[in-house]
Design a protein around this motif. Structure first.
Motif, PDB file in Angstrom:
ATOM      1  N   ARG A 107       0.838  -1.216   0.000  1.00 31.02           N
ATOM      2  CA  ARG A 107       0.000   0.000   0.000  1.00 31.02           C
ATOM      3  C   ARG A 107       0.870   1.262   0.000  1.00 31.02           C
ATOM      4  NH1 ARG A 107      -3.254  -1.599   3.461  1.00 31.02           N
ATOM      5  NH2 ARG A 107      -2.141  -0.924   5.316  1.00 31.02           N
ATOM      6  N   SER A 108       1.991   1.226   0.717  1.00 27.37           N
ATOM      7  CA  SER A 108       2.852   2.417   0.761  1.00 27.37           C
ATOM      8  C   SER A 108       3.388   2.771  -0.621  1.00 27.37           C
ATOM      9  CB  SER A 108       4.004   2.217   1.753  1.00 27.37           C
ATOM     10  OG  SER A 108       5.001   1.369   1.219  1.00 27.37           O
ATOM     11  N   VAL A 109       3.593   1.770  -1.449  1.00 23.06           N
ATOM     12  CA  VAL A 109       4.093   2.022  -2.807  1.00 23.06           C
ATOM     13  C   VAL A 109       2.955   2.391  -3.741  1.00 23.06           C
ATOM     14  CG1 VAL A 109       5.212   0.953  -4.806  1.00 23.06           C
ATOM     15  CG2 VAL A 109       6.106   0.547  -2.512  1.00 23.06           C
ATOM     16  N   VAL A 110       1.934   1.538  -3.794  1.00 20.53           N
ATOM     17  CA  VAL A 110       0.861   1.711  -4.779  1.00 20.53           C
ATOM     18  C   VAL A 110      -0.050   2.895  -4.458  1.00 20.53           C
ATOM     19  CG1 VAL A 110      -1.152   0.590  -5.832  1.00 20.53           C
ATOM     20  CG2 VAL A 110       0.931  -0.714  -5.401  1.00 20.53           C
ATOM     21  N   MET A 111      -0.374   3.077  -3.191  1.00 25.70           N
ATOM     22  CA  MET A 111      -1.316   4.124  -2.828  1.00 25.70           C
ATOM     23  C   MET A 111      -0.637   5.402  -2.314  1.00 25.70           C
ATOM     24  SD  MET A 111      -4.111   2.682  -3.666  1.00 25.70           S
ATOM     25  CE  MET A 111      -5.388   3.717  -2.957  1.00 25.70           C
ATOM     26  N   ASP A 112       0.425   5.239  -1.541  1.00 26.13           N
ATOM     27  CA  ASP A 112       1.056   6.401  -0.906  1.00 26.13           C
ATOM     28  C   ASP A 112       2.213   6.991  -1.698  1.00 26.13           C
ATOM     29  OD1 ASP A 112      -0.761   5.870   1.121  1.00 26.13           O
ATOM     30  OD2 ASP A 112       0.701   4.790   2.349  1.00 26.13           O
ATOM     31  N   GLY A 113       2.682   6.290  -2.740  1.00 25.25           N
ATOM     32  CA  GLY A 113       3.754   6.829  -3.570  1.00 25.25           C
ATOM     33  C   GLY A 113       5.135   6.757  -2.947  1.00 25.25           C
ATOM     34  N   GLN A 116       7.921   7.030  -5.449  1.00 23.91           N
ATOM     35  CA  GLN A 116       7.690   8.058  -6.463  1.00 23.91           C
ATOM     36  C   GLN A 116       9.004   8.566  -7.066  1.00 23.91           C
ATOM     37  OE1 GLN A 116       4.934  10.878  -4.989  1.00 23.91           O
ATOM     38  NE2 GLN A 116       4.427  11.662  -7.002  1.00 23.91           N
ATOM     39  N   SER A 122       1.959   7.257  -7.221  1.00 19.84           N
ATOM     40  CA  SER A 122       0.811   6.787  -6.446  1.00 19.84           C
ATOM     41  C   SER A 122      -0.373   6.572  -7.389  1.00 19.84           C
ATOM     42  CB  SER A 122       0.427   7.837  -5.403  1.00 19.84           C
ATOM     43  OG  SER A 122      -0.853   7.565  -4.890  1.00 19.84           O
ATOM     44  N   SER A 124      -3.446   6.324  -6.064  1.00 18.98           N
ATOM     45  CA  SER A 124      -4.596   6.608  -5.205  1.00 18.98           C
ATOM     46  C   SER A 124      -5.701   7.366  -5.939  1.00 18.98           C
ATOM     47  CB  SER A 124      -4.154   7.370  -3.953  1.00 18.98           C
ATOM     48  OG  SER A 124      -3.587   8.617  -4.309  1.00 18.98           O
TER      49      SER A 124
END
Length: 156
Positions: A107-113, A116, A122, A124
Motif C-alpha cells: 500500500r505504501s508504494v501503490v497508494m502512498d507513492g 515516487q 501513487s 490513489s
C-alpha cells in the motif's frame, strides 16, 4: 596523439522496452555500459555476469483481496509497465518483489507513492485500498505459480 576512439552506449532502455517487455529476454534487467573502442585496438570487453533472480519467501503470505478483480485491475493499470503476468521485463518483476509480502508495504508504494522518486507514482487517484489489495492478491498467486514452475523445472 594520432589515436582515434569510438564510444558506444549499449544496453536496453527507453519506451520500447517499457511497453514491449514480452519481447525481452527472460532475465533480470542489467545496467547499460559505455564501450570505448580504440581504432586498431585488440582488447575485448569483459563478459557481463547476469545476476541470479532473487528468491522471495511467501510462506504464510496471504491476502483477503479478490484475485480475479486483482487480475483485471492489474491488466487495466499495471500491465503496460510491469508486463504480462507481472513478469517485469524492463521494470521490476513484481512476482519477486518483497513488497507483496506485506499489505502495508504494498500500500505504501501503490497508494502512498513511497517509490515516487523511482518513477512509481501513487495510484490513489485511480484505485482504492481494497482494489490495491486485490492487485496484491493477484501478484501473490502469480508469484506462487512461478515458484511452482521453477521447482518443477529440471535444473540445467
Amino acid at each position: 596523439d594520432g589515436e582515434q576512439y569510438v564510444e558506444v552506449l549499449v544496453g536496453f532502455g527507453g519506451a520500447g522496452a517499457l511497453s514491449a517487455a514480452a519481447f525481452l529476454p527472460d532475465r533480470p534487467r542489467i545496467p547499460g555500459r559505455l564501450l570505448v573502442y580504440k581504432l586498431g585496438g585488440t582488447a575485448t570487453a569483459p563478459a557481463y555476469t547476469i545476476p541470479p533472480r532473487p528468491p522471495i519467501d511467501l510462506a504464510g503470505v496471504s491476502s483477503r483481496g479478490n484475485v480475479k478483480q486483482g487480475h483485471d485491475l492489474f491488466n487495466a493499470n499495471c500491465l503496460v509497465c510491469h508486463g504480462a503476468n507481472a513478469s517485469g521485463g524492463y521494470l521490476p518483476d513484481l512476482r519477486r518483489s518483497a513488497m507483496i509480502r506485506a499489505p502495508d508495504a504494498f500500500r505504501s508504494v501503490v497508494m502512498d507513492g513511497a517509490l515516487q522518486q523511482n518513477g512509481m507514482a501513487s495510484f490513489s487517484r485511480y484505485l482504492n485500498a481494497a482494489q490495491a489489495e486485490s492487485i496484491r492478491a493477484y501478484l501473490i498467486t502469480e508469484a506462487q505459480r512461478v515458484q511452482r514452475l521453477e521447482t518443477a523445472a529440471p535444473k540445467k
